[in-house]
Write a protein that holds these residues in place. Structure first.
Motif, PDB file in Angstrom:
ATOM      1  N   TYR C   3     -42.329  -7.513  17.689  1.00  0.00           N
ATOM      2  CA  TYR C   3     -40.986  -8.040  17.882  1.00  0.00           C
ATOM      3  C   TYR C   3     -40.947  -9.319  18.680  1.00  0.00           C
ATOM      4  O   TYR C   3     -41.928  -9.720  19.301  1.00  0.00           O
ATOM      5  CB  TYR C   3     -40.086  -6.973  18.488  1.00  0.00           C
ATOM      6  CG  TYR C   3     -39.930  -5.829  17.525  1.00  0.00           C
ATOM      7  CD1 TYR C   3     -39.314  -6.032  16.294  1.00  0.00           C
ATOM      8  CD2 TYR C   3     -40.446  -4.568  17.811  1.00  0.00           C
ATOM      9  CE1 TYR C   3     -39.201  -5.011  15.376  1.00  0.00           C
ATOM     10  CE2 TYR C   3     -40.331  -3.538  16.899  1.00  0.00           C
ATOM     11  CZ  TYR C   3     -39.715  -3.763  15.677  1.00  0.00           C
ATOM     12  OH  TYR C   3     -39.601  -2.765  14.775  1.00  0.00           O
ATOM     13  N   GLY C   4     -39.733  -9.875  18.715  1.00  0.00           N
ATOM     14  CA  GLY C   4     -39.549 -11.245  19.159  1.00  0.00           C
ATOM     15  C   GLY C   4     -39.803 -11.499  20.624  1.00  0.00           C
ATOM     16  O   GLY C   4     -39.974 -12.644  21.029  1.00  0.00           O
ATOM     17  N   HIS C  61     -34.175 -11.212  20.760  1.00  0.00           N
ATOM     18  CA  HIS C  61     -33.794 -10.525  19.530  1.00  0.00           C
ATOM     19  C   HIS C  61     -32.964 -11.446  18.635  1.00  0.00           C
ATOM     20  O   HIS C  61     -33.184 -11.523  17.420  1.00  0.00           O
ATOM     21  CB  HIS C  61     -32.995  -9.266  19.873  1.00  0.00           C
ATOM     22  CG  HIS C  61     -32.656  -8.443  18.678  1.00  0.00           C
ATOM     23  ND1 HIS C  61     -33.611  -7.778  17.946  1.00  0.00           N
ATOM     24  CD2 HIS C  61     -31.472  -8.183  18.070  1.00  0.00           C
ATOM     25  CE1 HIS C  61     -33.019  -7.139  16.942  1.00  0.00           C
ATOM     26  NE2 HIS C  61     -31.727  -7.379  16.998  1.00  0.00           N
ATOM     27  N   THR C  62     -32.005 -12.149  19.250  1.00  0.00           N
ATOM     28  CA  THR C  62     -31.144 -13.048  18.472  1.00  0.00           C
ATOM     29  C   THR C  62     -31.970 -14.182  17.884  1.00  0.00           C
ATOM     30  O   THR C  62     -31.850 -14.528  16.701  1.00  0.00           O
ATOM     31  CB  THR C  62     -30.033 -13.623  19.387  1.00  0.00           C
ATOM     32  OG1 THR C  62     -29.362 -12.534  20.003  1.00  0.00           O
ATOM     33  CG2 THR C  62     -29.043 -14.442  18.583  1.00  0.00           C
ATOM     34  N   ARG C  63     -32.827 -14.725  18.729  1.00  0.00           N
ATOM     35  CA  ARG C  63     -33.656 -15.856  18.312  1.00  0.00           C
ATOM     36  C   ARG C  63     -34.599 -15.502  17.164  1.00  0.00           C
ATOM     37  O   ARG C  63     -34.694 -16.213  16.182  1.00  0.00           O
ATOM     38  CB  ARG C  63     -34.475 -16.281  19.539  1.00  0.00           C
ATOM     39  CG  ARG C  63     -35.246 -17.557  19.408  1.00  0.00           C
ATOM     40  CD  ARG C  63     -36.093 -17.770  20.666  1.00  0.00           C
ATOM     41  NE  ARG C  63     -35.477 -18.642  21.642  1.00  0.00           N
ATOM     42  CZ  ARG C  63     -35.685 -18.583  22.954  1.00  0.00           C
ATOM     43  NH1 ARG C  63     -36.460 -17.635  23.455  1.00  0.00           N
ATOM     44  NH2 ARG C  63     -35.109 -19.439  23.765  1.00  0.00           N
ATOM     45  N   CYS C  65     -35.046 -12.164  15.560  1.00  0.00           N
ATOM     46  CA  CYS C  65     -34.758 -11.112  14.573  1.00  0.00           C
ATOM     47  C   CYS C  65     -33.457 -11.356  13.815  1.00  0.00           C
ATOM     48  O   CYS C  65     -33.331 -10.956  12.674  1.00  0.00           O
ATOM     49  CB  CYS C  65     -34.715  -9.740  15.240  1.00  0.00           C
ATOM     50  SG  CYS C  65     -36.226  -9.379  16.153  1.00  0.00           S
ATOM     51  N   LEU C  66     -32.477 -12.001  14.465  1.00  0.00           N
ATOM     52  CA  LEU C  66     -31.231 -12.254  13.744  1.00  0.00           C
ATOM     53  C   LEU C  66     -31.272 -13.599  13.019  1.00  0.00           C
ATOM     54  O   LEU C  66     -30.996 -13.681  11.832  1.00  0.00           O
ATOM     55  CB  LEU C  66     -30.033 -12.237  14.696  1.00  0.00           C
ATOM     56  CG  LEU C  66     -29.677 -10.888  15.320  1.00  0.00           C
ATOM     57  CD1 LEU C  66     -28.418 -11.045  16.162  1.00  0.00           C
ATOM     58  CD2 LEU C  66     -29.440  -9.831  14.247  1.00  0.00           C
ATOM     59  N   MET C  67     -31.594 -14.661  13.785  1.00  0.00           N
ATOM     60  CA  MET C  67     -31.577 -15.996  13.186  1.00  0.00           C
ATOM     61  C   MET C  67     -32.914 -16.244  12.508  1.00  0.00           C
ATOM     62  O   MET C  67     -33.681 -17.111  12.902  1.00  0.00           O
ATOM     63  CB  MET C  67     -31.304 -17.032  14.271  1.00  0.00           C
ATOM     64  CG  MET C  67     -29.978 -16.769  14.933  1.00  0.00           C
ATOM     65  SD  MET C  67     -29.603 -17.958  16.218  1.00  0.00           S
ATOM     66  CE  MET C  67     -28.935 -19.310  15.256  1.00  0.00           C
ATOM     67  N   VAL C  71     -34.478 -12.481   7.078  1.00  0.00           N
ATOM     68  CA  VAL C  71     -33.508 -11.386   6.966  1.00  0.00           C
ATOM     69  C   VAL C  71     -32.613 -11.666   5.776  1.00  0.00           C
ATOM     70  O   VAL C  71     -31.789 -12.580   5.791  1.00  0.00           O
ATOM     71  CB  VAL C  71     -32.638 -11.265   8.249  1.00  0.00           C
ATOM     72  CG1 VAL C  71     -31.632 -10.141   8.099  1.00  0.00           C
ATOM     73  CG2 VAL C  71     -33.508 -11.062   9.479  1.00  0.00           C
TER      74      VAL C  71
END
Lengths: 93, 93, 93, 93
Positions: C3-4, C61-63, C65-67, C71
């Motif tokens: 993970y990030g 996480h945002t950096r 896994c989301l952006m 995805v």
């Protein structure tokens, strides 16, 4: 006025009126399509202002209703639980 | 409507109108000399309702503004900081 | 490291080690009969420090896994709900 | 033991020991590369557990240090401010 915050009534109501205006302002920001992040900042400000009202009420309650010689031992446990539960609800809101 | 919460505009504004009514109700409770503890409970309810509005905005922001292929790498860091800072303000309000 | 937050691993673990020490310090304050109010202050400090760890994880996480262009649209809704729910739990803890 | 939480000492220290273990568990989750969202959930759990310790201390403080006939009028204002400020720090952490 039965309860301890009587003297602070005007101050508390002024603050609440200001908070009402802030909530209306947030609705207007949504109407106008303002940036989400700026709206979130305003929401934090409203919650901080509500916390101040809560702390002021807690102060008056502690001053007049808890630290009050008229509260007999039999009532103490109930009064203590009431106030601790109220703080718990504020922490977990 | 430029931002991502456009579709949720009515829902958000309905919630904010209800919150405004709750804040007015708290002022009335003070006017009528209601018990401090009951007023504190209402304050917790308002803050919980504000948090729900904040989470809804955060959802739309994440959905439309962060997870958006149009956000180039150069803008990412700024977008990430913005949202993390906004959550930080909500946590520390 | 899948993970990030991989790059921040040491920083995060140092912070958690410090928090562990703070929690142990609170237990010692109780052992030594320190004043309740001072202990409450330390508890606030621990929670603020935990929030900083949470915000750091949220940032990574945002950096990562989301952006993340990897995805796909099908996974987005789930990813968004996950992160909004996690913030909701932090707000309502 | 000078202060009011004396009877609850063991209970409080047990809780803090459990919290210490939870913090160590979070560090291990980071070591093992667990999913950010699951770590955030554990952080919320630690903060909720810390809040319970805080509420227990607040209960004993209110019971023994505030609602105490030995607190003369001259000391009341200071005692009230102390506790309200402590709750304010917990709300704003």
């Amino acid at each position: 006025m039965k309860y301890g915050y009587g003297e602070k009534k005007d101050k508390l109501q002024n603050r609440l009126r200001r908070i009402e205006g802030q909530v209306r302002g947030i609705s207007r920001m949504i109407e106008e399509g303002k940036y989400c992040i700026d709206i979130l900042t305003q929401i934090s400000a409203v919650e901080a202002a509500m916390d101040k009202v809560a702390l002021e009420l807690l102060r008056e309650h502690t001053r007049h209703c808890l630290m009050n010689d008229a509260v007999g031992p039999a009532d103490r446990e109930e009064k203590v639980s009431e106030v601790v539960d109220a703080v718990g609800r504020l922490l977990a809101k």
